[in-house]
Design a protein around this motif. Structure first.
Motif, PDB file in Angstrom:
ATOM      1  N   SER A 130       0.820  -1.212   0.000  1.00 44.60           N
ATOM      2  CA  SER A 130       0.000   0.000   0.000  1.00 44.60           C
ATOM      3  C   SER A 130       0.855   1.264   0.000  1.00 44.60           C
ATOM      4  O   SER A 130       0.436   2.303  -0.521  1.00 44.60           O
ATOM      5  CB  SER A 130      -0.961   0.001   1.194  1.00 44.60           C
ATOM      6  OG  SER A 130      -0.290   0.227   2.419  1.00 44.60           O
TER       7      SER A 130
ATOM      8  N   GLU B 164       0.533  11.884  -0.460  1.00 41.69           N
ATOM      9  CA  GLU B 164       0.287  13.102  -1.236  1.00 41.69           C
ATOM     10  C   GLU B 164      -0.512  14.118  -0.424  1.00 41.69           C
ATOM     11  O   GLU B 164      -0.168  15.306  -0.370  1.00 41.69           O
ATOM     12  CB  GLU B 164      -0.461  12.752  -2.516  1.00 41.69           C
ATOM     13  CG  GLU B 164      -0.717  13.953  -3.426  1.00 41.69           C
ATOM     14  CD  GLU B 164      -1.384  13.556  -4.735  1.00 41.69           C
ATOM     15  OE1 GLU B 164      -1.639  14.452  -5.555  1.00 41.69           O
ATOM     16  OE2 GLU B 164      -1.649  12.348  -4.930  1.00 41.69           O
ATOM     17  N   TYR B 165      -1.578  13.668   0.218  1.00 38.38           N
ATOM     18  CA  TYR B 165      -2.387  14.558   1.048  1.00 38.38           C
ATOM     19  C   TYR B 165      -1.557  15.167   2.172  1.00 38.38           C
ATOM     20  O   TYR B 165      -1.597  16.389   2.411  1.00 38.38           O
ATOM     21  CB  TYR B 165      -3.559  13.794   1.662  1.00 38.38           C
ATOM     22  CG  TYR B 165      -4.830  13.790   0.843  1.00 38.38           C
ATOM     23  CD1 TYR B 165      -5.630  14.930   0.736  1.00 38.38           C
ATOM     24  CD2 TYR B 165      -5.256  12.630   0.204  1.00 38.38           C
ATOM     25  CE1 TYR B 165      -6.805  14.917  -0.001  1.00 38.38           C
ATOM     26  CE2 TYR B 165      -6.434  12.610  -0.542  1.00 38.38           C
ATOM     27  CZ  TYR B 165      -7.207  13.753  -0.629  1.00 38.38           C
ATOM     28  OH  TYR B 165      -8.370  13.742  -1.359  1.00 38.38           O
TER      29      TYR B 165
ATOM     30  N   ALA C 111       2.502   1.691  -3.572  1.00 37.45           N
ATOM     31  CA  ALA C 111       1.509   2.113  -4.567  1.00 37.45           C
ATOM     32  C   ALA C 111       1.071   3.565  -4.411  1.00 37.45           C
ATOM     33  O   ALA C 111       0.098   3.992  -5.047  1.00 37.45           O
ATOM     34  CB  ALA C 111       0.291   1.197  -4.478  1.00 37.45           C
ATOM     35  N   GLN C 112       1.782   4.340  -3.604  1.00 39.72           N
ATOM     36  CA  GLN C 112       1.376   5.724  -3.364  1.00 39.72           C
ATOM     37  C   GLN C 112       1.418   6.577  -4.624  1.00 39.72           C
ATOM     38  O   GLN C 112       2.285   6.420  -5.484  1.00 39.72           O
ATOM     39  CB  GLN C 112       2.272   6.357  -2.300  1.00 39.72           C
ATOM     40  CG  GLN C 112       2.036   5.828  -0.900  1.00 39.72           C
ATOM     41  CD  GLN C 112       0.644   6.147  -0.384  1.00 39.72           C
ATOM     42  OE1 GLN C 112       0.234   7.310  -0.336  1.00 39.72           O
ATOM     43  NE2 GLN C 112      -0.077   5.105   0.002  1.00 39.72           N
ATOM     44  N   SER C 113       0.471   7.520  -4.720  1.00 41.57           N
ATOM     45  CA  SER C 113       0.432   8.446  -5.856  1.00 41.57           C
ATOM     46  C   SER C 113       1.600   9.426  -5.804  1.00 41.57           C
ATOM     47  O   SER C 113       2.041   9.930  -6.849  1.00 41.57           O
ATOM     48  CB  SER C 113      -0.890   9.216  -5.863  1.00 41.57           C
ATOM     49  OG  SER C 113      -1.066   9.929  -4.643  1.00 41.57           O
ATOM     50  N   TYR C 114       2.095   9.715  -4.605  1.00 42.78           N
ATOM     51  CA  TYR C 114       3.266  10.584  -4.436  1.00 42.78           C
ATOM     52  C   TYR C 114       4.510   9.714  -4.565  1.00 42.78           C
ATOM     53  O   TYR C 114       4.741   8.826  -3.751  1.00 42.78           O
ATOM     54  CB  TYR C 114       3.209  11.267  -3.069  1.00 42.78           C
ATOM     55  CG  TYR C 114       4.233  12.355  -2.873  1.00 42.78           C
ATOM     56  CD1 TYR C 114       3.957  13.667  -3.261  1.00 42.78           C
ATOM     57  CD2 TYR C 114       5.470  12.092  -2.290  1.00 42.78           C
ATOM     58  CE1 TYR C 114       4.886  14.689  -3.071  1.00 42.78           C
ATOM     59  CE2 TYR C 114       6.403  13.103  -2.091  1.00 42.78           C
ATOM     60  CZ  TYR C 114       6.108  14.386  -2.492  1.00 42.78           C
ATOM     61  OH  TYR C 114       7.033  15.392  -2.306  1.00 42.78           O
ATOM     62  N   LYS C 115       5.302   9.968  -5.591  1.00 46.75           N
ATOM     63  CA  LYS C 115       6.390   9.042  -5.940  1.00 46.75           C
ATOM     64  C   LYS C 115       7.760   9.426  -5.388  1.00 46.75           C
ATOM     65  O   LYS C 115       8.672   8.593  -5.368  1.00 46.75           O
ATOM     66  CB  LYS C 115       6.480   8.913  -7.459  1.00 46.75           C
ATOM     67  CG  LYS C 115       5.224   8.337  -8.116  1.00 46.75           C
ATOM     68  CD  LYS C 115       4.890   6.960  -7.559  1.00 46.75           C
ATOM     69  CE  LYS C 115       3.679   6.350  -8.239  1.00 46.75           C
ATOM     70  NZ  LYS C 115       3.291   5.042  -7.651  1.00 46.75           N
TER      71      LYS C 115
ATOM     72  N   GLU D 139      -4.422   4.213   2.176  1.00 46.98           N
ATOM     73  CA  GLU D 139      -4.980   4.650   0.908  1.00 46.98           C
ATOM     74  C   GLU D 139      -3.849   5.178   0.014  1.00 46.98           C
ATOM     75  O   GLU D 139      -2.858   5.728   0.520  1.00 46.98           O
ATOM     76  CB  GLU D 139      -6.021   5.739   1.139  1.00 46.98           C
ATOM     77  CG  GLU D 139      -7.328   5.235   1.743  1.00 46.98           C
ATOM     78  CD  GLU D 139      -8.056   4.286   0.807  1.00 46.98           C
ATOM     79  OE1 GLU D 139      -8.289   4.652  -0.359  1.00 46.98           O
ATOM     80  OE2 GLU D 139      -8.370   3.157   1.247  1.00 46.98           O
ATOM     81  N   PRO D 140      -3.966   5.033  -1.314  1.00 46.93           N
ATOM     82  CA  PRO D 140      -2.856   5.385  -2.214  1.00 46.93           C
ATOM     83  C   PRO D 140      -2.519   6.868  -2.272  1.00 46.93           C
ATOM     84  O   PRO D 140      -1.491   7.241  -2.842  1.00 46.93           O
ATOM     85  CB  PRO D 140      -3.331   4.877  -3.577  1.00 46.93           C
ATOM     86  CG  PRO D 140      -4.805   4.767  -3.462  1.00 46.93           C
ATOM     87  CD  PRO D 140      -5.086   4.408  -2.041  1.00 46.93           C
ATOM     88  N   ASN D 141      -3.332   7.715  -1.635  1.00 47.22           N
ATOM     89  CA  ASN D 141      -3.052   9.153  -1.678  1.00 47.22           C
ATOM     90  C   ASN D 141      -2.710   9.740  -0.312  1.00 47.22           C
ATOM     91  O   ASN D 141      -2.627  10.953  -0.167  1.00 47.22           O
ATOM     92  CB  ASN D 141      -4.238   9.913  -2.280  1.00 47.22           C
ATOM     93  CG  ASN D 141      -5.560   9.586  -1.578  1.00 47.22           C
ATOM     94  OD1 ASN D 141      -5.584   8.840  -0.604  1.00 47.22           O
ATOM     95  ND2 ASN D 141      -6.652  10.149  -2.074  1.00 47.22           N
TER      96      ASN D 141
END
Length: 211
Positions: free
Chosen positions: A7, A84-85, A10-14, A79-81
């Motif tokens: 999890s 980023e959040y 798989a984060q949107s923030y790379k 959660e994948p974001n």
């Protein structure tokens, strides 16, 4: 551990580096982690013996060098974001020392003041946080903590700076509260009012010592 790591990977923030501390595991955890290191997905720190959550947290505080860092737990999924959040909150509020989110597993005990997903985040100064803590006790989700490194280093927070265990009515699950109070004494914290992690309960976790 595999579900938790997947999890995070798989984060949107790379722009992240994932470091895992194996605190003296005695099951198959080490072999699972070695598979991730072979794929260059994580960096691994291994403790020969179990040091416990206090010393492990303090080790992280001492070695971290990035601008921001998050401490996520091996028995939860995210959660994948969430990164980023949380990073966006820290970037947009340079005086905020740390940011947290809610858990999908305990929304029934979340303060009403946090049940508003129309808000991107809510900032708490010392007074605002203290009043809610007096009303609801420790509602801050420790496994979602994301920090601003320079403030953490400047304040010098450590798990165990104050022994709060004799004062807790929530069992050992409230021990982390001391750290958040140290932070908010100097700088505000923020909470994202939406569930970005999933707390998986099991018999051995600290929160099950609640009395």
């Amino acid at each position: 551990i595999k579900d938790a790591l997947d999890s995070i990977i798989a984060q949107s923030y790379k722009n992240i580096e994932i470091t895992v501390i194996d605190d003296g595991s005695t099951d198959n955890t080490k072999n699972i982690l070695l598979d991730y290191t072979k794929k260059n997905l994580i960096k691994l720190i291994t403790h020969k013996n179990n040091l416990g959550i206090q010393d492990t947290y303090n080790e992280i505080y001492s070695i971290v060098e990035s601008k921001f860092f998050c401490i996520y737990h091996a028995d939860d999924t995210y959660e994948p974001n969430i990164v980023e959040y949380e990073v966006n909150v820290l970037k947009n509020n340079t005086n905020v020392s740390a940011v947290f989110s809610l858990s999908s597993s305990n929304l029934n005990v979340v303060p009403n003041e946090l049940k508003n997903e129309k808000l991107d985040y809510i900032i708490f100064d010392k007074k605002k946080l203290f009043l809610l803590l007096m009303k609801y006790y420790n509602f801050i989700a420790c496994p979602t903590a994301c920090f601003r490194t320079d403030i953490v280093k400047k304040i010098g927070i450590k798990w165990g700076n104050l022994d709060v265990k004799p004062k807790l009515v929530q069992g050992h699950s409230g021990e982390d509260l001391q750290m958040w109070l140290e932070l908010v004494e100097k700088n505000p914290i923020a909470i994202i009012p939406r569930p970005l992690f999933h707390w998986r309960k099991h018999a051995d976790q600290m929160s099950n010592t609640v009395k």
